[in-house]
Design a protein around this motif. Sequence first.
Motif, PDB file in Angstrom:
ATOM      1  N   ASN A  31      11.835  36.092  38.361  1.00  0.00           N
ATOM      2  CA  ASN A  31      12.421  36.360  39.649  1.00  0.00           C
ATOM      3  C   ASN A  31      14.119  36.045  39.599  1.00  0.00           C
ATOM      4  N   ILE A  32      14.849  36.608  40.651  1.00  0.00           N
ATOM      5  CA  ILE A  32      16.303  36.134  40.505  1.00  0.00           C
ATOM      6  C   ILE A  32      16.452  34.602  40.782  1.00  0.00           C
ATOM      7  N   LEU A  33      16.986  33.736  39.847  1.00  0.00           N
ATOM      8  CA  LEU A  33      17.198  32.495  40.063  1.00  0.00           C
ATOM      9  C   LEU A  33      18.670  32.181  40.957  1.00  0.00           C
ATOM     10  N   THR A  34      19.592  32.999  40.673  1.00  0.00           N
ATOM     11  CA  THR A  34      20.978  32.795  41.592  1.00  0.00           C
ATOM     12  C   THR A  34      21.897  33.868  41.216  1.00  0.00           C
ATOM     13  N   ARG A  35      22.863  33.976  41.854  1.00  0.00           N
ATOM     14  CA  ARG A  35      24.019  34.925  41.549  1.00  0.00           C
ATOM     15  C   ARG A  35      25.057  34.208  40.973  1.00  0.00           C
ATOM     16  N   LEU A  36      25.784  34.723  39.667  1.00  0.00           N
ATOM     17  CA  LEU A  36      26.586  34.369  38.975  1.00  0.00           C
ATOM     18  C   LEU A  36      27.993  34.203  39.345  1.00  0.00           C
ATOM     19  N   LEU A  37      28.387  35.330  40.054  1.00  0.00           N
ATOM     20  CA  LEU A  37      29.698  35.672  40.679  1.00  0.00           C
ATOM     21  C   LEU A  37      29.680  35.759  42.139  1.00  0.00           C
ATOM     22  N   GLY A  38      30.727  35.299  43.014  1.00  0.00           N
ATOM     23  CA  GLY A  38      30.720  35.091  44.518  1.00  0.00           C
ATOM     24  C   GLY A  38      31.517  36.651  44.942  1.00  0.00           C
ATOM     25  N   PRO A  39      31.590  36.663  46.102  1.00  0.00           N
ATOM     26  CA  PRO A  39      32.233  37.934  46.665  1.00  0.00           C
ATOM     27  C   PRO A  39      33.682  38.057  46.344  1.00  0.00           C
ATOM     28  N   ASN A  40      34.295  37.025  45.885  1.00  0.00           N
ATOM     29  CA  ASN A  40      35.682  37.173  45.566  1.00  0.00           C
ATOM     30  C   ASN A  40      35.958  37.105  44.112  1.00  0.00           C
ATOM     31  N   ASP A  41      34.739  37.186  43.271  1.00  0.00           N
ATOM     32  CA  ASP A  41      34.765  37.153  41.954  1.00  0.00           C
ATOM     33  C   ASP A  41      34.816  38.488  41.458  1.00  0.00           C
ATOM     34  N   THR A  42      34.496  39.710  42.161  1.00  0.00           N
ATOM     35  CA  THR A  42      34.392  40.824  41.901  1.00  0.00           C
ATOM     36  C   THR A  42      35.150  41.890  42.126  1.00  0.00           C
ATOM     37  N   PRO A  43      36.423  41.795  41.511  1.00  0.00           N
ATOM     38  CA  PRO A  43      37.411  43.005  41.542  1.00  0.00           C
ATOM     39  C   PRO A  43      37.081  44.017  40.709  1.00  0.00           C
ATOM     40  N   ALA A  44      37.589  45.075  41.061  1.00  0.00           N
ATOM     41  CA  ALA A  44      37.455  46.386  40.188  1.00  0.00           C
ATOM     42  C   ALA A  44      38.796  46.627  39.445  1.00  0.00           C
ATOM     43  N   VAL A  45      38.882  47.392  38.429  1.00  0.00           N
ATOM     44  CA  VAL A  45      40.183  47.629  37.714  1.00  0.00           C
ATOM     45  C   VAL A  45      40.391  49.050  38.251  1.00  0.00           C
ATOM     46  N   PRO A  46      41.224  49.444  38.822  1.00  0.00           N
ATOM     47  CA  PRO A  46      41.766  50.776  39.433  1.00  0.00           C
ATOM     48  C   PRO A  46      41.867  51.753  38.302  1.00  0.00           C
ATOM     49  N   ASN A  47      41.336  52.818  38.680  1.00  0.00           N
ATOM     50  CA  ASN A  47      41.365  54.232  37.942  1.00  0.00           C
ATOM     51  C   ASN A  47      40.347  54.146  36.673  1.00  0.00           C
TER      52      ASN A  47
END
Length: 399
Positions: free
Chosen positions: A57-73
């Motif tokens: 099962n899932i143990l934990t998330r590695l990245l938080g909401p502020n750590d997940t940017p996308a690269v435009p285009n």
Amino acid sequence: MRHTLLVILFFSITILHSSAVMAQSDRTAYAVTDSIKNGVRWNFLRTLDLNTGAYGNILTRLLGPNDTPAVPNTGLVNGVAAIALDRKNKRVYFTPMLLDRLSYVDLRTMNRVIVRNNFTGLMPKQTDQSNIFTRMVINEDGRGYALTNDGNHLVRFRTNGNNNVTNLGSLVDAQSNGEISVHNSCTSGGGDLIATEDEDILYLITFRNLVFKINLENRVAKYLGTINGLPATFSTSGAAVDQTGKKLILVSSVDASDVYSLNMNSLMATGLRSTNALHAADLGGSGLFKNKKERNDDDDDDRLIIVNSETPNEKIQLYPNPVTGNEFKIQFLDAPAGNYTVEVMDVKGQLVTRQLLNTSGKNSVATVNLPLLTARGIFIVRVVDKNNKTVFNEKIILQ
């Protein structure tokens, strides 16, 4: 006397418990997956049983909401494709794909700790993913290594509280590699690094299932061969050493049909028949690959004797090499009579042709025909005996 016996019993139980915990650790690796089976958001840490290929099962998330940017285009979304297990400190180290940061998860508390921002100075991350870290491993002595997709940056870091980070530089292709380069993004990017008993040696398994041996003293990467026995859609994204120390466990981020065990002697992979295989971006295990030959070890399957074009074979030869037409000969100089299978594969591990041969014994010659539209380039010729054992493996050039 009774007190002495109790003390002995206590220490015996402690030793047995420690051995059991160690064995359990050797059987378990950590994997990065999505929260769903076919997802590709690499943010969730799970366990993987190296014997059965079963995911936990899932143990934990590695990245938080502020750590997940996308690269435009580009469609690129942040995730984690490089993790490594620090067995001594019970930590899983990782670096996000689109951030220049080294972090770890404490497996005892599941707390995330940022070790160092501006980990390597390699920013911004390139849209072709060339300077993104997707391969990482930690040696037994606490030295960690991370490698960019293009092979131009091999970075060493410490897990003992010292935040020193050293960019060792670019990998160097061994002369024997020919046209197969560790810097080729189409064949040699992605995959994973494997630590060995020899602290100066790492193995690299690439996304296209090529195997390289890296000498850390001079950063020379030697091509050893391409993995066989995998589905055509299987591309390796993570690898870990099993509890024997003699085989690797492979997972894929694009093929969740199974988890595979790799025999490094023959470069042949076999499925573990996992009942809940997932798409996984990387693996982090505690095992060290046993690349040092043990004394009085006569079991061929237990020794690292990967056959390559630099190893002469006195029993089987092929000619001409280079090939100018669409056929070549295989001569069985001193090989036993019987049934053999000849496979010709391109450098990506894709099968070009397979042919069954029945030889009469010494000096028998067989002709291998290639499809008329076969492209020119480097190919791998592999001969397998009736017991599915590789007896010959050599590069051939089609001109």
